[in-house]
Scaffold this motif. Structure first.
Motif, mmCIF file in Angstrom:
data_model
loop_
_atom_site.group_PDB
_atom_site.id
_atom_site.type_symbol
_atom_site.label_atom_id
_atom_site.label_comp_id
_atom_site.label_asym_id
_atom_site.label_seq_id
_atom_site.Cartn_x
_atom_site.Cartn_y
_atom_site.Cartn_z
ATOM 1 N N UNK B 26 0.834 -1.205 0.000
ATOM 2 C CA UNK B 26 0.000 0.000 0.000
ATOM 3 C C UNK B 26 0.869 1.255 0.000
ATOM 4 N N UNK B 37 1.146 12.441 -9.173
ATOM 5 C CA UNK B 37 0.486 13.714 -8.883
ATOM 6 C C UNK B 37 1.472 14.878 -9.036
ATOM 7 N N UNK B 40 2.102 15.491 -12.658
ATOM 8 C CA UNK B 40 0.899 16.125 -13.219
ATOM 9 C C UNK B 40 0.873 17.620 -12.897
ATOM 10 N N UNK B 43 3.575 19.585 -14.901
ATOM 11 C CA UNK B 43 3.229 19.876 -16.295
ATOM 12 C C UNK B 43 2.081 20.887 -16.410
ATOM 13 N N UNK B 44 1.102 20.771 -15.526
ATOM 14 C CA UNK B 44 -0.010 21.740 -15.544
ATOM 15 C C UNK B 44 0.535 23.144 -15.293
ATOM 16 N N UNK B 47 2.418 24.480 -18.359
ATOM 17 C CA UNK B 47 1.504 24.865 -19.448
ATOM 18 C C UNK B 47 0.777 26.161 -19.100
ATOM 19 N N UNK B 48 0.292 26.256 -17.880
ATOM 20 C CA UNK B 48 -0.483 27.442 -17.497
ATOM 21 C C UNK B 48 0.399 28.682 -17.414
#
Lengths: 309, 51
Positions: B26, B37, B40, B43-44, B47-48
């Motif tokens: 676990x 995460x 993610x 990259x967000x 891009x923003x």
């Protein structure tokens, strides 16, 4: 590799499979597809990575809601043959683990949607999840035969969320996509409930065939398919889709109506079961085809194309 | 459900029980989820910020 190592690898795979099952992958596929359609038909553009993130958020949130639903419904899932093999019922996943999994996924997906895309889409995503968990699962499902009529709204949100991810707003076109799934849901689930009514009765879930009987359910299915008939082609009139979509939606609507009539005319028993099974299978194909066409034939539409708008 | 091994078994080593293995599995899953995460969010943000 030793036997112990192999056993552990198998155990890991099985556990992974159980957690994936908690996400209700079959329901998720329809949710993702309709969300993607909303995203693609919306006016404007989105970076491909952000579009992928939006779809991922919709999928993860739907999965999270599914896990919470399985946690809450574990008592009735154990009684129904369709849901008896679910991981919580089988004791392979602890209920509190499933709940934590669902809550964490729901919270993370809403947060990421807000940060990566916009807070209107995130708000709609949160509303869809809250509606599914509290309004449908906790409040309506065990209390009223209208459970899936009102509760069905939760499943109708994805195209609106996809649309909002691009535009940052809610519009008449996205509300129409919402309405399409909203009016499709009752006949879809009532067709299933017609040939599974024994299961629902045993579990004490007041689905329409259990409470109002077969005849009333058949008439309601026909009524909703009549509503769907003019509703499905409407995006072509608003300019969200083209004439190919509009014409095919009309034909699909007529086929849906034919299926509903076949259910209505079928004598009680095996014939009704057969007709209801056929309608249930067709209803899935119907929605997939509608949204696939919406994606393929998105554009000006009939009115805009003729220069009448 | 994982079970604890016999505490009197002489071959038993610390952290070798089924409970420990399940917990480790676990923790590893959580580690991968957190790494995904982070990637993610990275990259967000790129891009923003890039408009």
């Amino acid at each position: 590799m030793s036997d112990t190592t192999l056993d552990r690898a198998t155990e890991t795979q099985e556990q992974l499979r159980d957690f994936v099952a908690l996400l209700k992958p079959r329901v998720m596929s329809l949710v993702v597809f309709s969300g993607l359609a909303g995203l693609l038909v919306a006016p404007g553009s989105l970076h491909p990575f952000l579009a992928a993130v939006a779809v991922l958020c919709i999928a993860v949130a739907a999965g999270g809601a599914g896990a919470i639903n399985m946690w809450y419904d574990r008592d009735i899932d154990a009684v129904m043959s369709r849901t008896r093999a679910r991981p919580i019922v089988q004791g392979r996943v602890a209920p509190e683990e499933a709940l934590a999994f669902g809550v964490v996924l729901s919270l993370f997906s809403v947060m990421v949607m807000g940060l990566a895309l916009n807070w209107v889409a995130a708000g709609l995503l949160a509303l869809a999840n809250l509606f599914y968990v509290f309004v449908y699962t906790v409040w309506l499902k065990r209390r009223t035969p209208q459970n899936i009529v009102i509760g069905g709204a939760a499943g109708a949100f994805p195209p609106m969320i996809g649309w909002a991810a691009v535009t940052g707003s809610v519009s008449i076109e996205s509300l129409l996509l919402f309405a399409l799934i909203f009016f499709w849901t009752p006949p879809h689930f009532w067709a299933l409930a017609l040939y599974r009514s024994g299961d629902y009765a045993r579990a004490g879930v007041p689905m329409l065939p259990v409470v109002a009987g077969e005849g009333a359910t058949k008439r309601q299915i026909l009524l909703y398919s009549l509503v769907l008939l003019p509703l499905a082609p409407a995006p072509a009139l608003l300019g969200t889709a083209g004439i190919v979509y509009g014409a095919t939606a009309l034909v699909l609507g007529l086929l849906f109506l034919a299926g509903a009539l076949a259910v209505l005319r079928a004598p009680s028993g095996a014939d009704t079961d057969r007709a209801a099974k056929r309608l249930f299978a067709f209803s899935i194909l119907y929605l997939f085809l509608l949204f696939a066409l919406l994606i393929v034939d998105r554009g000006e539409g009939l009115i805009g194309g003729l220069g009448l708008a | 459900m994982p079970e604890l091994k016999d505490p009197n078994d002489r071959r038993r080593r610390p952290g070798s029980s089924d409970v420990h293995h399940a917990k480790r599995r676990k923790n590893l899953a959580l580690l991968f989820a957190l790494l995904a995460f982070i990637v993610l969010v990275f990259f967000v943000t790129m891009i923003r910020m890039g408009g």
